[in-house]
Design an enzyme around this catalytic site. Structure first.
Site, PDB file in Angstrom:
ATOM      1  N   LYS A   9      -3.845   7.325   5.695  1.00 51.57           N
ATOM      2  CA  LYS A   9      -3.681   5.877   5.753  1.00 51.57           C
ATOM      3  C   LYS A   9      -4.310   5.383   6.435  1.00 51.57           C
ATOM      4  O   LYS A   9      -4.631   5.626   7.021  1.00 51.57           O
ATOM      5  CB  LYS A   9      -1.688   5.714   6.383  1.00 51.57           C
ATOM      6  N   GLU A  28       6.619  -0.707   8.278  1.00 46.63           N
ATOM      7  CA  GLU A  28       6.186  -0.673   7.091  1.00 46.63           C
ATOM      8  C   GLU A  28       6.359  -0.597   5.667  1.00 46.63           C
ATOM      9  O   GLU A  28       5.760  -0.156   4.362  1.00 46.63           O
ATOM     10  CB  GLU A  28       5.860   0.989   7.617  1.00 46.63           C
ATOM     11  N   GLU A  34       3.719  13.502   3.510  1.00 44.38           N
ATOM     12  CA  GLU A  34       4.271  14.831   3.014  1.00 44.38           C
ATOM     13  C   GLU A  34       4.414  14.811   1.737  1.00 44.38           C
ATOM     14  O   GLU A  34       4.232  15.190   0.760  1.00 44.38           O
ATOM     15  CB  GLU A  34       4.225  16.050   3.809  1.00 44.38           C
ATOM     16  N   TYR A  49     -11.074  11.625 -16.532  1.00 40.91           N
ATOM     17  CA  TYR A  49     -10.007  11.077 -14.270  1.00 40.91           C
ATOM     18  C   TYR A  49      -9.937   9.909 -14.891  1.00 40.91           C
ATOM     19  O   TYR A  49      -8.722   9.461 -13.570  1.00 40.91           O
ATOM     20  CB  TYR A  49     -11.341  10.929 -14.075  1.00 40.91           C
TER      21      TYR A  49
END
Length: 119
Positions: free
Chosen positions: A98, A21, A73, A53
């Site tokens: 993901k 990864e 997290e 934004y």
């Protein structure tokens, strides 16, 4: 509290605990709900009285390009603290997803909520 939201923001970052990864950036999807510090924009109709934004998206993508995390997290927490600090938001909800990372699982992710969501 007035809230702006951005859903489905895609950005590339290095994320994951497995070696495979961390070889190349992955696309993650981020959903944000951000408490606006003041309701002034509802009356003034001026961008300076709210959170822009487009600037949030630019900042989010820049952070994800530079910062690397093992866990979703930690990534979500970093974004929550960074955006709250940069834009003076009293409250934020950040979801990071993901896409297609696990066999036969379309999406995996985490949501963090920080600050005080007043009325």
């Amino acid at each position: 509290m007035d809230i702006i939201y951005l859903h489905g923001v895609k950005a590339k970052t290095l994320i994951g605990v497995y070696d495979w990864e961390r070889v190349a950036p992955q696309v993650v999807e981020v959903d944000l709900e951000i408490g606006i510090p003041s309701p002034r924009a509802c009356h003034s109709d001026q961008l300076v009285d709210t959170i822009d934004y487009a600037k949030v998206v630019d900042r989010l993508r820049a952070e994800l390009a530079e910062q690397h995390f093992l866990l979703l997290e930690a990534l979500a927490e970093h974004l929550a603290q960074d955006i709250m600090g940069a834009f003076g938001a009293p409250w934020i909800k950040v979801s990071v997803t993901k896409l297609g990372i696990l066999h036969e699982v379309g999406r995996v992710g985490v949501t963090v909520e920080r600050g005080h969501r007043g009325g």
